[in-house]
Each structure stands twice: as structure tokens, then as C-alpha cells.
Design a protein around this motif. Structure first.
Motif, PDB file in Angstrom:
ATOM      1  N   GLU A 268       0.859  -1.182   0.000  1.00 42.82           N
ATOM      2  CA  GLU A 268       0.000   0.000   0.000  1.00 42.82           C
ATOM      3  C   GLU A 268       0.894   1.230   0.000  1.00 42.82           C
ATOM      4  O   GLU A 268       2.060   1.174   0.426  1.00 42.82           O
ATOM      5  CB  GLU A 268      -0.946  -0.006   1.206  1.00 42.82           C
ATOM      6  N   VAL A 269       0.333   2.316  -0.488  1.00 43.00           N
ATOM      7  CA  VAL A 269       1.113   3.550  -0.606  1.00 43.00           C
ATOM      8  C   VAL A 269       1.404   4.105   0.781  1.00 43.00           C
ATOM      9  O   VAL A 269       0.551   4.086   1.672  1.00 43.00           O
ATOM     10  CB  VAL A 269       0.334   4.578  -1.462  1.00 43.00           C
ATOM     11  N   SER A 270       2.635   4.564   0.985  1.00 42.01           N
ATOM     12  CA  SER A 270       3.016   5.155   2.276  1.00 42.01           C
ATOM     13  C   SER A 270       3.937   6.342   1.998  1.00 42.01           C
ATOM     14  O   SER A 270       4.380   6.537   0.862  1.00 42.01           O
ATOM     15  CB  SER A 270       3.753   4.120   3.121  1.00 42.01           C
ATOM     16  N   ASN A 271       4.251   7.093   3.035  1.00 45.54           N
ATOM     17  CA  ASN A 271       5.255   8.140   2.878  1.00 45.54           C
ATOM     18  C   ASN A 271       6.625   7.468   2.742  1.00 45.54           C
ATOM     19  O   ASN A 271       6.812   6.346   3.202  1.00 45.54           O
ATOM     20  CB  ASN A 271       5.269   9.078   4.074  1.00 45.54           C
ATOM     21  N   ALA A 272       7.565   8.134   2.108  1.00 46.53           N
ATOM     22  CA  ALA A 272       8.897   7.538   1.980  1.00 46.53           C
ATOM     23  C   ALA A 272       9.960   8.613   2.144  1.00 46.53           C
ATOM     24  O   ALA A 272       9.728   9.782   1.822  1.00 46.53           O
ATOM     25  CB  ALA A 272       9.045   6.863   0.622  1.00 46.53           C
ATOM     26  N   ASN A 273      11.110   8.177   2.663  1.00 48.29           N
ATOM     27  CA  ASN A 273      12.249   9.083   2.816  1.00 48.29           C
ATOM     28  C   ASN A 273      13.130   9.030   1.592  1.00 48.29           C
ATOM     29  O   ASN A 273      13.566   7.962   1.178  1.00 48.29           O
ATOM     30  CB  ASN A 273      13.076   8.665   4.029  1.00 48.29           C
ATOM     31  N   TRP A 274      13.393  10.191   1.023  1.00 45.80           N
ATOM     32  CA  TRP A 274      14.255  10.282  -0.159  1.00 45.80           C
ATOM     33  C   TRP A 274      15.509  11.033   0.221  1.00 45.80           C
ATOM     34  O   TRP A 274      15.438  12.057   0.912  1.00 45.80           O
ATOM     35  CB  TRP A 274      13.558  11.060  -1.276  1.00 45.80           C
ATOM     36  N   ARG A 275      16.623  10.552  -0.228  1.00 45.23           N
ATOM     37  CA  ARG A 275      17.839  11.324  -0.031  1.00 45.23           C
ATOM     38  C   ARG A 275      17.710  12.637  -0.800  1.00 45.23           C
ATOM     39  O   ARG A 275      17.299  12.645  -1.951  1.00 45.23           O
ATOM     40  CB  ARG A 275      19.054  10.564  -0.538  1.00 45.23           C
ATOM     41  N   GLY A 276      18.003  13.717  -0.113  1.00 41.92           N
ATOM     42  CA  GLY A 276      17.965  15.017  -0.769  1.00 41.92           C
ATOM     43  C   GLY A 276      16.604  15.679  -0.729  1.00 41.92           C
ATOM     44  O   GLY A 276      16.502  16.885  -0.808  1.00 41.92           O
ATOM     45  N   LEU A 277      15.555  14.881  -0.632  1.00 43.01           N
ATOM     46  CA  LEU A 277      14.212  15.459  -0.655  1.00 43.01           C
ATOM     47  C   LEU A 277      13.484  15.293   0.665  1.00 43.01           C
ATOM     48  O   LEU A 277      12.450  15.907   0.895  1.00 43.01           O
ATOM     49  CB  LEU A 277      13.383  14.799  -1.771  1.00 43.01           C
ATOM     50  N   GLY A 284       6.022   6.123  -1.377  1.00 45.88           N
ATOM     51  CA  GLY A 284       6.670   4.843  -1.130  1.00 45.88           C
ATOM     52  C   GLY A 284       5.654   3.718  -1.068  1.00 45.88           C
ATOM     53  O   GLY A 284       4.452   3.936  -1.255  1.00 45.88           O
ATOM     54  N   LEU A 285       6.145   2.522  -0.839  1.00 47.11           N
ATOM     55  CA  LEU A 285       5.277   1.353  -0.721  1.00 47.11           C
ATOM     56  C   LEU A 285       5.639   0.589   0.543  1.00 47.11           C
ATOM     57  O   LEU A 285       6.815   0.332   0.789  1.00 47.11           O
ATOM     58  CB  LEU A 285       5.457   0.431  -1.928  1.00 47.11           C
ATOM     59  N   ARG A 286       4.607   0.251   1.358  1.00 43.68           N
ATOM     60  CA  ARG A 286       4.868  -0.651   2.483  1.00 43.68           C
ATOM     61  C   ARG A 286       3.948  -1.848   2.362  1.00 43.68           C
ATOM     62  O   ARG A 286       2.944  -1.817   1.644  1.00 43.68           O
ATOM     63  CB  ARG A 286       4.675   0.078   3.810  1.00 43.68           C
ATOM     64  N   LEU A 287       4.342  -2.919   3.074  1.00 44.69           N
ATOM     65  CA  LEU A 287       3.544  -4.139   2.996  1.00 44.69           C
ATOM     66  C   LEU A 287       2.195  -3.919   3.655  1.00 44.69           C
ATOM     67  O   LEU A 287       2.099  -3.291   4.711  1.00 44.69           O
ATOM     68  CB  LEU A 287       4.301  -5.288   3.679  1.00 44.69           C
ATOM     69  N   LYS A 288       1.145  -4.441   3.032  1.00 48.22           N
ATOM     70  CA  LYS A 288      -0.190  -4.358   3.617  1.00 48.22           C
ATOM     71  C   LYS A 288      -0.255  -5.209   4.884  1.00 48.22           C
ATOM     72  O   LYS A 288       0.540  -6.147   5.050  1.00 48.22           O
ATOM     73  CB  LYS A 288      -1.216  -4.894   2.605  1.00 48.22           C
ATOM     74  N   ASP A 289      -1.244  -4.923   5.744  1.00 46.57           N
ATOM     75  CA  ASP A 289      -1.382  -5.647   7.008  1.00 46.57           C
ATOM     76  C   ASP A 289      -1.349  -7.163   6.818  1.00 46.57           C
ATOM     77  O   ASP A 289      -0.683  -7.877   7.556  1.00 46.57           O
ATOM     78  CB  ASP A 289      -2.692  -5.250   7.693  1.00 46.57           C
ATOM     79  N   GLU A 290      -2.064  -7.659   5.797  1.00 52.58           N
ATOM     80  CA  GLU A 290      -2.147  -9.122   5.658  1.00 52.58           C
ATOM     81  C   GLU A 290      -0.827  -9.763   5.243  1.00 52.58           C
ATOM     82  O   GLU A 290      -0.695 -10.988   5.288  1.00 52.58           O
ATOM     83  CB  GLU A 290      -3.280  -9.524   4.713  1.00 52.58           C
ATOM     84  N   TYR A 291       0.158  -8.928   4.851  1.00 51.63           N
ATOM     85  CA  TYR A 291       1.482  -9.477   4.486  1.00 51.63           C
ATOM     86  C   TYR A 291       2.576  -9.052   5.471  1.00 51.63           C
ATOM     87  O   TYR A 291       3.756  -9.200   5.186  1.00 51.63           O
ATOM     88  CB  TYR A 291       1.848  -9.092   3.047  1.00 51.63           C
ATOM     89  N   ARG A 292       2.162  -8.519   6.629  1.00 50.50           N
ATOM     90  CA  ARG A 292       3.142  -8.046   7.614  1.00 50.50           C
ATOM     91  C   ARG A 292       4.137  -9.132   8.045  1.00 50.50           C
ATOM     92  O   ARG A 292       5.259  -8.834   8.436  1.00 50.50           O
ATOM     93  CB  ARG A 292       2.430  -7.507   8.870  1.00 50.50           C
ATOM     94  N   ALA A 293       3.708 -10.397   7.955  1.00 50.75           N
ATOM     95  CA  ALA A 293       4.597 -11.492   8.359  1.00 50.75           C
ATOM     96  C   ALA A 293       5.863 -11.508   7.505  1.00 50.75           C
ATOM     97  O   ALA A 293       6.889 -12.065   7.906  1.00 50.75           O
ATOM     98  CB  ALA A 293       3.869 -12.826   8.236  1.00 50.75           C
TER      99      ALA A 293
END
Lengths: 365, 72, 334
Positions: A268-277, A284-293
Motif C-alpha cells: 500500500e502507498v506510504s510516505n517515503a524518505n528520499w535522499r535530498g528530498l 513509497g510502498l509498504r507491505l499491507k497488514d495481511e502481508y506483515r509477516a
């Protein structure tokens, strides 16, 4: 149908370059967002082919370069855990974190393996069930679906020792952030070709509509890039910015629906840290709850201490297109491909490495 | 950008395919391009086909390019 | 059960003796070696070339060769690059416990075959066996001795303005053949390593011209690194033309897959020669008649600009700098 030869035809390249010279009447600033384009431009000397008033700037499109130091430290921290095998694409191996790199941790005894494909990471995990295998997921929309597919495959096989550290980044949101910062003035964007195979050409429409900037999706052969520049110059000269596709053999307006479906089922879409920005919303993309494992951040204690980028290094400004490698005091002196200070000198796609390896003439170097 | 290379699909075997370019053959995953058929060209990125190339589009864009270059 | 190398094969006792007599000396068989004294003795007159190299290639058997052939050709070629006629080789084997005896035999036969082709004799050697895990199957060290003919002065620092650069054939075959068999990169190709002894080719070149200034075999680091060494040693600028550097299609294709540049891939049967412009045509013609030089090309020349640097004219008439290889070659995604 031999694609590559035709797109490298010197006679066609020369004619197209002449065409751009004829069309171009005023200075334009074009950004190649993608690091692959930066390399292709440098390697083929395309800056020498276009008129001097067509300025080509490099953008934040090298997945290694935009990885924040803090995120690199996480990967390095994982590699130091005795029960963990860190699996990565080769590009990331030498990038310095705050105090060391994956390459150095490997020399100290950390188990760090370089693979060509994320499928090989699954293979390593299956072969060594006693160990935890963490794949360092870098890359843009091109790579993210393949990592998502690996997680679905791990689930299907019932694997419990495979994890992903998701550092994926999304292109359109960072393009927006860059334009909103108003630090860099652009007339046109050479849109990333292989990212666009996945997301299509539609997601760039807001750029021409809201910002009045010409957008053309480009392939990576010399002829592709020149055709893209020609189309951009034509749009800008006519004052009618829009989104066009100079890479229709690979990119459809709607993208690759199956890839998007797989990507969206796992991430799912999330905030992400970019070098310089810094932190960029929804980029960014993080794993959805059902794939947290499968999420390495959940499974392991990883330090979250804040860090600063190396002193004197201007990778951040280079990634934002407001400086070039030639503006950096360290370029070619304290910072070399063998002893990189910042990530732009490490990745072969990084602007600094591309300038260093291929920069041929005095006006480029 | 991410490195991706056009290759010819020679054989399909479930979610995998054998692809060939310039005499080099390898097995790749077609899980994100399930529509692919033998004889198609695909772009391969890190062992996955990420898009099916369109031969018609390729020919058409080359034709346009040729016209563009000749129209001087 | 296939016979394996045991630690006892390296103990210096009966088994060691058997290994040397039955598996090594019987294959390499020549009078100087068969004396089996602690050192080989021979007479030699003139300017001597002397070189050593170690071979740790993985996998040890690859398409177009194996570690044994590589060890002979590598050392023969190093001698040849000074214009020397190769005479004698030493052979040191470091073998991992558990290594298959029949694989060792295959390697020894391959060493002897390559040595015969190159006209060189293995006259002294050594064998050690190390615990499993302390070596990867087998490591080989060779040293070679050769004689430099009168009047021949070949060195990396001899290149002069206007000299031409000849490459003896397509680049990257060895590097790509090895890579194709590496774990994790598995791909299939009919490509073979170009591993070959070049002393015959060099002897013919010298026969044609005494104006050969530099000879180098572009092994690890590839053509790019070799040209940089020449530019650096001779303090000259080098310009090459992309369109004239031969690359086999399969090497090009493998490079596209993995993100490599053929200029940086290893070769084991190619040479780069810097030759005075007047003699270039004659040398090139002779090289093209030799089986290891059939695809020779003039790829560039020594130029007054940018001393110490190598610049390539691309197919599109633009220029780019060709730098040395940095770090190791890794497959990349971007």
C-alpha cells in the motif's frame, strides 16, 4: 525484428539530431527523471548531439541514489545479525551508510548475497530454512511488482523465513514534490520508460495539465531518446504541453494491469524518505497488514536513529536537479567510484558515476 | 530505470518462459505478463517479463521515425 | 565410489608419491621433470622473461576450457606479451580435500595439451592438499620462463604518437562464458571461452615487424583497463572507435541482460598491440592469417590529446571517456 540495431542506427541518429537543431529556437530545460536515461545519454554522448540551448538535467531516478542513509543503515544493521542472510541487487553493495557499507559488512563476516533476480532470494531462503532471508527491496514501479510477486510466491509455498525490507519509491509523487518545491525550473520531462511499462503514460497527465510542462515517455536506445527530445522541443516550441509516448512498443497508456494488480495486492502507498528530498507524502510502498509477516521491519529490531548525510556531499541537490556533479567539491577528488562518499558516485546509474565514467569532453567534465 | 532487455519468447511452461536474445537463452517468470504467447517479444527486468512488446507499434514508430528523419 | 583426494595425498608419504608419479608426472612426462630432483636445472643464454600467476577460477570447468588450460595459456601469454619465446613452466597445485581424482586427471591432461600446443614444458612442480573448505576444489600457481629474441623491445611504456592499436579479435568471450555458468546468473549460450596460447601469433608478428612497441593481453578488467594501463605507462592519449571493436552477438546480448559493458569483460586469448603506423598493415595482414588473429582489427591510435586517458568515438561520432574497471563486476538492475 531486431529492435536494438534499428534503434542504434548512426545515420538515423544523425538525421534526428539535425532535426532537433532545426526545430529548437530557444533555450529549454529538460529533466531526464530516470537514471537509466542519464547513463544512456552519457554513454552515447547525446549531450554532444543536441543544440547547446537544450539543457539536459538529471533527476531523482536512480533507486540506489535516492535511498536515504537511514534506510541504508537498516539494511546494514540486518546484515550484521548472525541469523540473517541479506540478499540484494548488486547496485546497493557499495553504497555507504553512516559508518559502513554492505560490502564491508560482508568482508567482516556478514552474510550478504548479490542476486540478479528476487527469485534467487526465494531459492536461498528455501535452501537454508534455519536462516532468515531478508531481501532489500529497492527500485521504482518497475521492480516493485516483481518483489510483490516474490511475496505471493513465498506465501504460496508456505515459507516463514523470507522477508522484504521495502524501500520502494514511486515516480509521479516525487515528480510532484520536485515541481512543488519550485527549486528547479523545467520545460519538459523525459519520462521513465520502464516505470511506464507498469504504470502507463496517464499518471503524468497532471504534470502537463497543472504545471504546464511537456512530458514524453522514452525508451533507452539513442534513437528513442533523441525522438523524445525532438517531441519535447516541438511541444515546447508550439506552447502546447501534453503527455506523449515515444516508447509505444513497450508502454501502453494504461500500463501493465496485471503487474499493478499484484503490486497493489501486496503493497500500500506510504510516505517515503528520499535522499535530498526528505519525506515525500505517498511516494513509497509498504507491505499491507495481511502481508506483515513478510515485513523485515516488523520481524527484526532495526535501529531508527536519525542520521545526517556525509559532509560536503551534494547528492541531495544533484538529485533535485539544482546542481550537477561538476558543482561538487568532492567530485573526482575525495569522491571516486572506488571510494564513493555519496550514493550518486556508487550506482552506475548515479549522475556522478555516469559523469565520471562517461564524461568525455571538457564542456561535460 | 531499471535495466530491461527485449527478448523473444521461445517456450512457455506454466508461470515460466524460456526467452532468447542474440543466442543467449534463459528462464524467466511471466507471472506479471500472463497474456504472453510464444513468438512475442517481452522486456525482461530482473528475471521477470514486465511488458509484452508490440511488433506493430515497433514497426509503426520506426516508420514514423524514418519519415521524421527524412522530412528535412 | 569415485576416487577422491585425501589429506594423506599431501602428507609427503606413499600416497603423495603415488599422486605425483601416477597422476602428474606420467601425464606431463618430459626428461627434465622426470628426474624429480628438488629443482630442475637447465642452461639458458640471452635475455630472460620470467612471470608468475595464480588461477582460482570458478567454475573450474567451463565452456571452452578449464583451470588447467587457463593456467598454461595465462602464463604463456604473459611471457609472449614481452615478445619472449616460452620455454619452461612450474606448476603448483593446491587441492581441496575430497576433490575427485578423475577431475584432477582431466585438468592434468588439459595442462599437457595446452603446453604441447604452446611448445612449453612443465619441468618442476609442487602439490599441497588442504582441509575441506580451505580451498575451492583446486587452485593453481604457475611460473614461466622464456627467452626474448635479439632486437625485440616490447613494453607498455613504448607507445608513441601516431602508433596504431590492433586488437586480435572479438572481446568478452571468456568473461561471458564464465559468467553464464555462475550460480544465480544461469543462462545458456553456445559461447566458448577464447582461452588460447598466443605465443605462435606473437612469433609471427615479430617476424613481420621489429616495430611492435607494446603488447598486452586484456584479461581481468578487459580491454578498457588494458588500454588505460598503456595510456598511463606510455603517458600518451588513446582514441579508439566503438564501431571497430569486434564483439560477438552473444556477448553483447549477455551484457544487455546483466548491465555489463564488453569493454570490461575478461579475455584469455586476445592481445592488444601498439605498432608503428608504417608497419601496421603488414602486421595486421599476418595476424589475420593466424587462427588466433583471424578477426584482428585496427581499433584506434595514439593521439596527442588527453595524455593518460582513453577516449572512444561512439558510433554516433560523439566522444566518451573509457575509464578503468572500478570494483567487481556485479549484475545490476539499474
Amino acid at each position: 525484428m531486431n529492435f536494438l540495431d534499428q534503434y542504434r542506427n548512426p545515420e538515423m541518429v544523425r538525421r534526428l539530431a539535425d532535426r532537433i537543431h532545426q526545430r529548437s529556437t530557444r533555450p529549454v530545460r529538460l529533466m531526464e527523471f530516470c537514471g537509466g536515461h542519464t547513463v544512456a545519454i552519457m554513454k552515447n554522448g547525446i549531450r554532444q548531439l543536441v543544440p547547446p540551448q537544450v539543457q539536459l538535467l538529471s533527476g531523482p531516478g536512480c533507486p540506489v541514489c535516492v535511498t536515504a542513509t537511514a534506510d541504508l543503515n537498516k539494511a546494514i544493521g540486518l546484515a550484521r545479525l548472525p541469523e540473517v542472510i541479506v540478499v540484494t541487487f548488486g547496485d546497493l553493495l557499495k553504497v555507504p551508510g553512516s559508518d559502513t557499507s554492505l560490502e564491508k559488512v560482508r568482508a567482516e563476516g556478514g552474510d550478504v548475497r548479490v542476486v540478479y533476480s528476487v527469485q534467487d532470494a526465494l531459492g536461498i531462503a528455501q535452501k537454508d530454512p534455519e536462516k532468515s532471508v531478508v531481501f532489500i527491496g529497492i527500485g521504482f514501479e518497475t521492480t516493485a511488482p516483481t518483489i510483490a510477486a516474490s511475496i505471493l510466491e513465498a506465501e504460496r509455498r508456505g515459507m516463514s523465513n523470507y522477508y522484504v525490507l521495502s524501500l520502494h519509491k514511486l515516480c509521479p509523487p516525487v515528480m510532484k514534490a520536485l515541481l512543488d518545491s519550485k527549486e528547479v525550473r523545467l520545460d519538459g520531462i523525459i519520462c521513465p520508460g520502464h516505470v511506464s511499462t507498469i504504470i502507463g503514460s496517464r499518471p503524468y497527465e497532471f504534470i502537463s495539465r497543472d504545471y504546464g510542462i511537456a512530458c514524453v515517455v522514452s525508451g533507452f536506445e539513442p534513437l528513442d531518446i533523441l525522438q523524445c527530445i525532438e517531441m519535447l522541443v516541438k511541444q515546447i516550441e508550439s506552447g502546447q504541453p501534453k503527455v506523449e509516448n515515444a516508447y509505444p512498443r513497450a508502454v501502453r497508456p494504461e500500463g501493465n494491469k496485471e503487474a499493478l494488480k499484484i503490486m497493489e495486492s501486496v503493497f500500500e502507498v506510504s510516505n517515503a524518505n528520499w535522499r535530498g528530498l526528505g519525506e515525500v507524502a505517498d511516494s513509497g510502498l509498504r507491505l499491507k497488514d495481511e502481508y506483515r509477516a513478510f515485513d523485515a521491519e516488523e520481524a527484526f529490531e532495526i535501529s531508527q536513529r536519525s542520521v545526517s548525510d556525509p559532509e560536503g556531499c551534494i547528492c541531495g541537490e544533484i538529485l533535485r536537479g539544482i546542481k550537477t556533479p561538476l558543482d561538487c567539491k568532492l567530485f573526482g577528488k575525495g569522491c571516486l567510484p572506488d571510494h564513493p562518499v555519496g550514493p550518486c558516485m556508487v550506482s552506475s546509474e548515479g549522475s556522478c558515476a555516469a559523469y565520471f565514467q562517461y564524461g568525455a569532453t571538457s564542456h561535460e567534465r | 530505470m531499471c535495466l530491461a532487455v527485449p527478448t523473444l519468447v521461445k517456450k512457455i511452461d506454466g508461470q515460466e518462459a524460456e526467452v532468447e536474445t542474440g543466442g543467449v537463452t534463459r528462464r524467466i517468470s511471466i507471472v506479471i505478463t500472463p497474456e504472453v504467447k510464444v513468438g512475442d517479444y517481452v522486456l525482461v527486468h530482473t528475471g521477470y517479463a514486465i511488458t509484452v512488446m508490440s511488433g506493430d507499434e515497433a514497426r509503426e514508430s520506426l516508420r514514423q521515425l524514418t519519415e521524421l528523419a527524412e522530412f528535412m | 565410489m569415485k576416487d577422491k583426494i585425501l589429506l594423506a595425498h599431501g602428507s609427503g608419504g606413499r600416497l603423495s608419491h603415488d599422486l605425483v608419479e601416477k597422476h602428474l608426472v606420467s601425464i606431463l612426462n618430459n626428461p627434465l621433470l622426470c628426474k624429480l630432483d628438488d629443482s630442475a636445472t637447465f642452461e639458458i643464454f640471452g635475455r630472460v622473461a620470467f612471470t608468475t600467476d595464480s588461477y582460482v577460477v570458478h567454475p573450474i570447468f567451463f565452456s571452452g576450457g578449464d583451470i588447467g588450460k587457463l593456467a598454461v595459456c595465462g602464463t604463456v601469454n604473459d611471457l609472449s606479451m614481452s615478445g619472449a619465446v616460452p620455454l619452461y613452466l612450474s606448476l603448483s597445485l593446491i587441492i581441496e580435500e575430497g576433490f575427485f581424482m578423475d577431475e584432477l586427471n582431466r585438468i592434468m591432461v588439459s595442462i599437457q595439451t595446452a603446453a604441447e600446443e604452446a611448445g612449453i614444458k612443465v619441468i618442476t612442480g609442487d602439490t599441497k592438499v588442504v582441509n575441506r573448505g580451505n580451498a575451492d576444489k583446486v587452485f593453481i600457481n604457475t611460473a614461466g620462463i622464456g627467452l626474448v629474441p635479439e632486437g625485440v623491445d616490447i613494453s607498455g611504456s613504448n607507445a608513441r604518437l601516431g602508433d596504431k592499436i590492433i586488437l586480435s579479435g572479438p572481446i568478452g568471450d571468456h568473461g561471458m562464458a564464465i559468467l553464464s555458468q555462475r550460480e544465480g546468473l544461469n543462462f545458456e549460450t553456445s559461447l566458448k571461452s577464447d582461452c588460447a596460447p598466443l605465443n605462435g601469433l606473437v612469433a609471427e608478428m615479430i617476424e613481420v615487424s621489429k616495430e611492435i612497441r607494446c603488447l598486452r593481453d586484456p584479461t581481468r578488467g578487459g580491454l578498457a583497463s588494458t588500454l588505460n594501463e598503456l595510456a598511463d605507462k606510455s603517458k600518451v592519449g588513446i582514441r579508439i572507435e566503438e564501431a571497430r571493436v569486434p564483439v560477438n552477438e552473444a556477448v553483447q546480448a549477455g551484457c544487455e541482460f546483466l548491465g555489463f559493458d564488453p569493454l570490461y569483460l575478461a579475455n584469455e586469448g586476445k592481445l592488444v598491440a601498439v605498432i608503428s603506423p608504417e608497419e601496421t598493415e603488414a602486421v595486421l595482414a599476418r595476424m589475420r592469417r593466424h587462427k588466433y588473429g583471424a578477426q584482428s582489427e585496427v581499433i584506434g591510435e595514439i593521439v596527442p590529446e588527453h595524455p593518460g586517458r582513453v577516449v572512444m568515438t561512439t558510433r554516433f561520432g560523439t566522444s566518451r571517456i573509457i575509464d578503468m574497471l572500478t570494483g567487481e563486476l556485479l549484475p545490476r538492475i539499474c
